[in-house]
Scaffold this motif. Structure first.
Motif, mmCIF file in Angstrom:
data_model
loop_
_atom_site.group_PDB
_atom_site.id
_atom_site.type_symbol
_atom_site.label_atom_id
_atom_site.label_comp_id
_atom_site.label_asym_id
_atom_site.label_seq_id
_atom_site.Cartn_x
_atom_site.Cartn_y
_atom_site.Cartn_z
ATOM 1 N N ARG A 184 0.829 -1.209 0.000
ATOM 2 C CA ARG A 184 0.000 0.000 0.000
ATOM 3 C C ARG A 184 0.860 1.255 0.000
ATOM 4 O O ARG A 184 0.458 2.289 -0.557
ATOM 5 C CB ARG A 184 -0.882 -0.041 1.260
ATOM 6 N N ALA A 236 -3.893 -9.055 -6.295
ATOM 7 C CA ALA A 236 -4.814 -7.914 -6.210
ATOM 8 C C ALA A 236 -4.077 -6.611 -6.482
ATOM 9 O O ALA A 236 -4.574 -5.735 -7.202
ATOM 10 C CB ALA A 236 -5.469 -7.878 -4.826
ATOM 11 N N PHE A 237 -2.851 -6.514 -5.927
ATOM 12 C CA PHE A 237 -2.107 -5.268 -6.152
ATOM 13 C C PHE A 237 -1.634 -5.157 -7.608
ATOM 14 O O PHE A 237 -1.612 -4.068 -8.164
ATOM 15 C CB PHE A 237 -0.920 -5.172 -5.181
ATOM 16 N N GLY A 285 -4.444 -4.013 -9.422
ATOM 17 C CA GLY A 285 -4.704 -2.607 -9.054
ATOM 18 C C GLY A 285 -3.674 -1.656 -9.640
ATOM 19 O O GLY A 285 -3.632 -0.493 -9.253
ATOM 20 N N GLY A 286 -2.824 -2.154 -10.571
ATOM 21 C CA GLY A 286 -1.926 -1.247 -11.285
ATOM 22 C C GLY A 286 -0.492 -1.288 -10.794
ATOM 23 O O GLY A 286 0.347 -0.532 -11.276
ATOM 24 N N LEU A 340 -10.299 -7.529 -16.744
ATOM 25 C CA LEU A 340 -10.714 -6.273 -16.089
ATOM 26 C C LEU A 340 -10.934 -5.170 -17.132
ATOM 27 O O LEU A 340 -11.950 -4.462 -17.099
ATOM 28 C CB LEU A 340 -9.642 -5.859 -15.071
ATOM 29 N N PHE A 391 -9.281 -9.051 -2.207
ATOM 30 C CA PHE A 391 -10.314 -8.524 -3.119
ATOM 31 C C PHE A 391 -11.596 -8.107 -2.368
ATOM 32 O O PHE A 391 -12.554 -7.669 -2.985
ATOM 33 C CB PHE A 391 -10.685 -9.582 -4.181
#
Lengths: 846, 97
Positions: A107, A139-140, A143-144, A169, A226
């Motif tokens: 994060r 997931a990360f 998420g880009g 996606l 997620f």
């Protein structure tokens, strides 16, 4: 002061360094249990300085973990990460890799560090945790965070399935469902992207198949990386009514995601975010300003109308708010309308509310009275009917004798409303019903005429016309209306019965007027309509009575035959007597002419039939002529000893109460009390029948019996009898002479000189009771009479009643006994009250 | 009660026929077996506005204050469901709640 003391005491407390290892370990574990992680960290560190024990290292790891979580919850991510790093440095044996640590690293953009930890732990972590860590990385990546891929082995599933997940996606976002499905089909079930696959499938089904979408979303575990997507997607399924409260619990990113799925435009979302700042229940003024701030989007008129609803509670001060917020001022009529709304909401006084609506009607009438049927005329009519609508007055009220009573005013307004809106059958019907309840037939007919002209086939109007005709004794007209009802509604059973009754009543009337020919014609009509043979006995008796008028022997023989067929008992006698009285023949004379003896009960079945017949007669609105009462009272009284069950006896008493045959009711109740001693229901009937209209004359024995019955009723939970007995007992407690019905010959100018007469008339006990004196005072008055004689007693009472308390000898002040009902219990309230105190009513006798 | 005009999607000048048509269209979109709450709202709105008398009664006697949802519906009605963009996905997947 306390701070100083605390500091001192803290200073005196031994530090970790001064404690023995055992004591320090205990303290560290205790802090860990209590969630005091900072202190636990210090203690474990001190312990590890002394000796490197594995359990202390693990304790320190747990303390770091707890502290890291606390800091993350407070939003102190950097500080939390330091804690995770400290924990990580303790080594894999004491502190295995933790998902929260890697999540925080990811994060904060420190992707490579997270990947490094993953790579280090890959061989040591249990399979479940390793899979969860992979899901996190997946997931990360989705998420880009493309960096995730750099440190991972090429054969790692995160890398292997990453491209397909990204493609899926992208396809979903651009609305390409075919490409989406194709991409999803290449991702295996055990992929770290599995939760993402469930979510994308759910989102794809969201608008049309909400149930399937919910099932797919439910497959994503709450601890999955997620899960935030799942939470946002679930908000898209929440019903509209719950949405606002659910949105309050989530962050902005989740809200945006969910609201986009629900079709909220960015403009709507921005407006929602602004409205959220006003709070869950925004104050009216704040909401009003919000409305006016956005009036360009909402429209001036809409804002003005809705804003007026925000002024109600704070009027009249709030009436200036629209102007203050930049809107237009309220017109006079609008202000009055806000006042009327406030009256309805806050005052609870129908008179006040009525006046407020009346004022609005006046404003709406100005400057020109609108034409009937126009919108403005309809508005006035609705306003004039408003209080009747909210309070439901005309549906139940009986016209008051007072011309300025509320019901009269309401009726007058509703009548006035008909000038503006004559096309309102319900308004006519309510008014007609109201006037009929008060036997104001002229008023009822006045309204009936236009109603009939306007709605000649309306069943409710025709029924009202029938009711009015019956109430006025116009049976021919009544029959006509009943026939009109049957024309419109041929299977209307009630109308058919009423038609028979109307013809029967008309036949009786003709017979009373000595027109047996016309009576016969009416009877034939009645007979023709009585297809269910519900009235055959009445028809037969009236037929015989008509024959009696023209051919006495034949008529008499027919009547005797009917009497015989009906059992020649009380029930038969009552049928004959009621019909005879209805055509103006005295039952006594009829029975004498027929050579029949006075009807006698033929057993309990006959008695029950007679009582049932009485009930039916009363139910159908019939009255009991005095000659019938006189003729049957004595014989019924003698039947009180017949064997009836408790319920039958109770029903008998209730019927006799409706008949107002109190002597008979008393006999039945007394007979019942012999079988069911102190039964509250019969105690009530016995007392009420004995003292009907004048309970003040009740003897103390009867009152005691009544009080005992009240106790029994309460014990048995008999609420109806409790209520009735309490009402009777309350009526026994007059607080002043004005409530006491003095014999008329005493006139109004009754003074202390009337005391001897009153004592003779009602006895000293009852007079003292009536004056509301305490038990102590009554005892003293009685002693006074015993010792000094009645003249002294009268003089003393006279002094008391002539108002000057100072003139009284030293008796304790009289304290009236007042019975107040509280939660269904009678309470003896001995507190003196100015209203009840006879000394505060000096002109009681003057 | 929410503004029945907004629930049915009609203007204050709507006639009996307009209101009935809007109600029927609404029920077609939100049949009771699929969306009972929305259907109930449509039904209440229709009953509040069905006739001229009821519409004037609503105008004169309804005292319910405007709700936030009324204001939003009036200013920017809900459109067709849309798909979030990749940035919205990324925000949630990166831990921004």
């Amino acid at each position: 002061m306390s701070k100083k003391r605390n500091k001192r005491s803290a200073g005196n407390k031994p530090g970790p360094a001064s404690l023995s290892s055992k004591a320090l370990e205990n303290a560290a574990q205790e802090r860990l249990q209590q969630g005091r992680f900072r202190e636990a960290i210090a203690h474990f560190k001190e312990l590890l300085k002394r000796e490197q024990r594995e359990e202390w290292r693990q304790g320190l790891a747990r303390a770091y973990e707890g502290r890291a979580r606390d800091l993350a919850e407070k939003g102190m991510l950097k500080e939390a990460l330091v804690m995770w790093e400290n924990r990580h440095r303790l080594g894999a044996a004491a502190a295995p890799t933790h998902l929260a640590h890697t999540a925080l690293l990811l994060r904060m953009g420190r992707v490579q560090e997270a990947v490094a930890i993953f790579n280090q732990a890959a061989d040591t972590l249990p399979a479940g945790e390793l899979a969860a860590l992979r899901t996190q990385l997946a997931a990360f990546y989705l998420g880009g965070q493309a960096e995730v891929m750099q440190g991972l082995a090429p054969e790692d599933p995160v890398v292997l399935h990453g491209e397909a997940a990204q493609a899926a996606l992208a396809a979903y976002c651009r609305g390409d469902d075919e490409a989406l499905e194709q991409a999803l089909s290449t991702i295996p079930f055990r992929s770290p992207y599995r939760d993402g696959v469930h979510i994308l499938k759910a989102l794809q089904r969201l608008p049309e198949q909400p149930t399937q979408a919910a099932t797919l979303l439910a497959r994503v575990p709450a601890e999955s990386a997620f899960a935030p997507l799942r939470q946002a997607a679930e908000l898209a399924l929440v019903p509209e009514q719950q949405l606002a409260s659910r949105l309050a619990d989530v962050g902005k990113a989740t809200r945006r995601f969910a609201l986009t799925l629900r079709g909220w435009s960015p403009e709507r979302q921005a407006l929602f975010e602004e409205a959220r700042k006003l709070g869950e229940h925004p104050p009216p003024k704040a909401l009003l300003h919000f409305l006016y701030r956005h009036r360009d989007k909402l429209g001036d008129d809409w804002v003005h109308e809705r804003a007026r609803r925000l002024l109600i509670d704070d009027a009249p001060q709030s009436l200036a708010w629209p102007r203050e917020a930049g809107g237009r001022s309220l017109s006079q009529a609008e202000k009055v309308q806000v006042g009327a709304w406030q009256a309805e909401r806050q005052h609870g006084d129908p008179w006040y509310t009525l006046k407020c609506w009346e004022l609005l009607a006046q404003h709406l009438e100005a400057p020109h009275v609108p034409a009937p049927g126009s919108d403005q005329a309809l508005r006035i009519a609705l306003v004039l009917r408003r209080v009747d609508q909210t309070e439901d007055i005309l549906a139940h009220a009986t016209p008051s004798a007072e011309p300025d009573a509320l019901d009269r005013a309401v009726a007058q307004y509703v009548e006035r409303s008909l000038d503006y809106d004559p096309d309102a059958p319900q308004a006519y019907l309510r008014l007609i019903g109201y006037y009929l309840r008060g036997k104001e037939l002229k008023a009822a007919r006045r309204l009936l005429e236009p109603a009939l002209a306007r709605w000649p086939e309306n069943l409710q109007v025709l029924t009202a016309a029938l009711d009015t005709a019956v109430a006025g004794g116009a049976f021919k007209k009544a029959a006509g209306f009943a026939r009109r009802i049957l024309t419109v509604d041929p299977i209307n059973k009630t109308a058919r019965e009423r038609l028979v009754k109307a013809h029967l009543a008309h036949a009786r009337k003709q017979l009373r007027n000595a027109r047996p020919d016309l009576a016969r014609r009416e009877l034939e009509q009645a007979s023709a309509w009585d297809r269910a043979n519900r009235f055959d006995i009445q028809l037969e008796i009236v037929d015989a009575l008509i024959t009696l008028a023209t051919d006495a022997p034949t008529g008499a023989s027919a009547l005797r035959e009917v009497n015989q067929r009906l059992g020649d008992g009380l029930a038969a006698g009552l049928s004959l007597a009621l019909e005879a009285a209805a055509v103006g023949i005295s039952p006594k004379a009829l029975f004498a002419d027929l050579g029949l003896s006075k009807p006698q009960p033929r057993g309990s079945e006959d008695l029950k039939a007679c009582l049932a017949q009485l009930r039916e007669h009363l139910d159908s609105g019939g009255k009991l002529p005095p000659e019938v009462t006189r003729y049957f009272e004595k014989v019924l009284k003698a039947s009180a000893h017949f064997e009836l069950s408790f319920q039958e006896m109770e029903a008998a008493c209730e019927t006799l109460r409706r008949c107002r045959w109190d002597a008979v009711r008393q006999a039945f109740a007394q007979a019942a009390l012999k079988r069911w001693k102190d039964a509250p229901v019969f105690a009530f009937h016995a007392f009420e029948a004995k003292y009907k209209g004048a309970p003040w004359y009740a003897s103390s024995t009867d009152i005691r019996r009544l009080e005992r019955a009240l106790e029994h009723a309460r014990e048995k939970g008999d609420t109806r009898s409790t209520e009735r007995l309490l009402n009777v007992l309350d009526s026994l407690r007059p607080t002043a002479f004005e409530d006491f019905p003095l014999p008329p010959e005493m006139g109004e100018e009754l003074g202390p000189e009337a005391l001897p007469m009153l004592i003779n008339l009602m006895g000293l006990d009852r007079l003292l009771d009536m004056l509301g004196l305490s038990r102590d005072m009554k005892r003293q008055f009685k002693e006074l009479e015993r010792e000094l004689g009645r003249p002294a007693l009268i003089k003393m009472l006279g002094a008391m009643l002539s108002a000057d308390p100072d003139d009284l000898p030293p008796f304790p002040a009289p304290r009236p006994r007042r019975r107040t009902e509280s939660r269904g219990h009678a309470v003896e309230d001995d507190a003196p009250s100015d209203d009840d105190d006879p000394f505060n009513q000096p002109d009681l006798f003057t | 009660m929410s503004d029945p005009y907004l629930t049915l999607g009609v203007t204050a000048k709507a006639t009996d026929a307009d209101i009935e048509a809007a109600y029927r269209a609404g029920v077609k979109r939100h049949p009771p077996e699929r969306d009972p709450q929305r259907f109930e709202a449509l039904r209440s709105a229709y009953e509040a506005l069905r006739t001229r008398r009821e519409r004037l009664g609503y105008e004169l006697f309804d005292t319910s204050p405007p709700t936030v949802s009324d204001i939003l519906d009036k200013a920017a009605p809900t459109g067709k469901p849309r798909r979030p963009d990749p940035a919205q996905f990324a925000a949630l997947l990166r831990g921004e709640s």
